[in-house]
Design an enzyme around this catalytic site. Structure first.
Site, mmCIF file in Angstrom:
data_model
loop_
_atom_site.group_PDB
_atom_site.id
_atom_site.type_symbol
_atom_site.label_atom_id
_atom_site.label_comp_id
_atom_site.label_asym_id
_atom_site.label_seq_id
_atom_site.Cartn_x
_atom_site.Cartn_y
_atom_site.Cartn_z
ATOM 1 N N GLY A 14 1.742 -8.676 13.323
ATOM 2 C CA GLY A 14 0.395 -8.206 13.666
ATOM 3 C C GLY A 14 0.354 -6.965 14.545
ATOM 4 C CB ILE A 94 -0.866 -11.432 -4.880
ATOM 5 C CG1 ILE A 94 0.572 -10.884 -4.787
ATOM 6 C CG2 ILE A 94 -1.683 -10.764 -5.969
ATOM 7 C CD1 ILE A 94 0.717 -9.405 -4.919
ATOM 8 C CG HIS A 111 2.057 0.225 0.535
ATOM 9 N ND1 HIS A 111 2.512 -1.050 0.233
ATOM 10 C CD2 HIS A 111 2.970 1.083 0.028
ATOM 11 C CE1 HIS A 111 3.643 -0.952 -0.435
ATOM 12 N NE2 HIS A 111 3.941 0.328 -0.580
ATOM 13 C CD GLU A 176 2.585 0.457 8.725
ATOM 14 O OE1 GLU A 176 2.560 0.134 7.535
ATOM 15 O OE2 GLU A 176 3.026 -0.294 9.620
HETATM 16 C C1 GAR Z 1 3.278 -3.223 7.922
HETATM 17 O O1 GAR Z 1 4.340 -2.310 7.914
HETATM 18 C C2 GAR Z 1 2.455 -3.074 6.657
HETATM 19 O O2 GAR Z 1 2.390 -1.763 6.194
HETATM 20 C C3 GAR Z 1 3.228 -3.936 5.698
HETATM 21 O O3 GAR Z 1 3.585 -5.065 6.450
HETATM 22 C C4 GAR Z 1 3.803 -4.651 7.805
HETATM 23 C C5 GAR Z 1 3.075 -5.612 8.708
HETATM 24 O O4 GAR Z 1 3.405 -5.388 10.054
HETATM 25 N N1 GAR Z 1 2.454 -4.286 4.551
HETATM 26 C C6 GAR Z 1 2.948 -4.302 3.313
HETATM 27 O O5 GAR Z 1 4.102 -4.078 3.049
HETATM 28 C C7 GAR Z 1 1.940 -4.645 2.235
HETATM 29 N N2 GAR Z 1 2.484 -4.421 0.940
HETATM 30 P P1 GAR Z 1 2.513 -5.953 11.226
HETATM 31 O O6 GAR Z 1 2.330 -7.456 10.949
HETATM 32 O O7 GAR Z 1 3.334 -5.723 12.450
HETATM 33 O O8 GAR Z 1 1.217 -5.227 11.221
#
Ligand code: GAR
Length: 204
Positions: A14, A94, A111, A176
């Site tokens: 998160g 999904i 992403h 991100e």
């Molecule tokens: C992030 O890097 C996001 O871009 C990726 O999961 C991670 C979650 O990190 N999402 C995907 O790969 C979706 N296909 P977080 O829980 O620390 O935010």
């Protein structure tokens, strides 16, 4: 200012949720987190939500026999909290057309690659292993395909020779955490226009 209500879906650590929670602290930010929902009871994102005094709810897909019955509860919960936009912040399930049709142009996903390159899971590693020279981050609306929806924002990053996967991951996450709150702000302020599958920035 009436704030746009976000329902943030997480499955893991998160850190993107945290970036959104931090952005929402500013009184001028146009959105607020109404609810955080995790399909994984162990997700650290739930703790982040609690620390920020946000409503957090576990809806484990394992408690449902079908994808549709899981998504129905997800949908009803978001509606109960009067959510305007659904934010996928590392949500690793999904979503089926059943759910996506109900939230058309209302679901944003982040992403960790420059779509349409490297869709699906482990995108940072995919780009690294492929030997790509450039990768990046994409925030897009979710449609019925996997990572195929209209792109709201993208930012590119060069993969320098000799960079480790760990370093690349750190750099991607840093982007991100800046890009997702920015995209949510643009959408919340309606500073985007849909032109076919293209998104133009500027008030609609
Ligand atoms: C992030 O890097 C996001 O871009 C990726 O999961 C991670 C979650 O990190 N999402 C995907 O790969 C979706 N296909 P977080 O829980 O620390 O935010």
């Amino acid at each position: 200012m009436k704030k746009v209500k976000l329902g943030v879906l997480v499955s893991g650590s998160g850190t993107n949720l945290q970036a959104i929670l931090n952005a929402c602290k500013k009184s001028s930010y146009p959105a607020e987190v109404a609810v955080v929902i995790s399909n994984n009871p162990e997700a650290y994102g739930l703790i982040r939500a609690q620390k920020a005094k946000r409503l957090s709810i576990i809806i484990s897909h394992k408690d449902f026999e079908t994808r549709e019955s899981f998504e129905k509860v997800l949908h009803d919960t978001l509606k109960e909290q009067k959510v305007d936009y659904v934010i996928l912040a590392g949500f690793m399930r999904i979503l089926s057309p059943f759910f996506i049709k109900k939230w058309k142009n209302k679901i944003l996903n982040i992403h960790p690659a420059l779509l349409p390159s490297f869709p699906g899971t482990h995108a940072i590693q995919q780009a690294f292993d492929y030997g790509a020279k450039i990768t990046g981050v994409t925030v897009h609306f979710v449609d019925e395909g996997t990572d195929t929806g209209p792109i709201i924002l993208q930012e590119a990053l060069a993969i320098k020779e000799g960079t480790s996967l760990k370093k690349l991951e750190e750099s991607i996450h840093k982007i991100e955490h800046r890009l997702f709150p920015k995209a949510i702000e643009l959408v919340s302020k309606k500073k985007i226009r849909h032109v076919g599958r293209k998104i133009f920035l500027g008030r609609s």
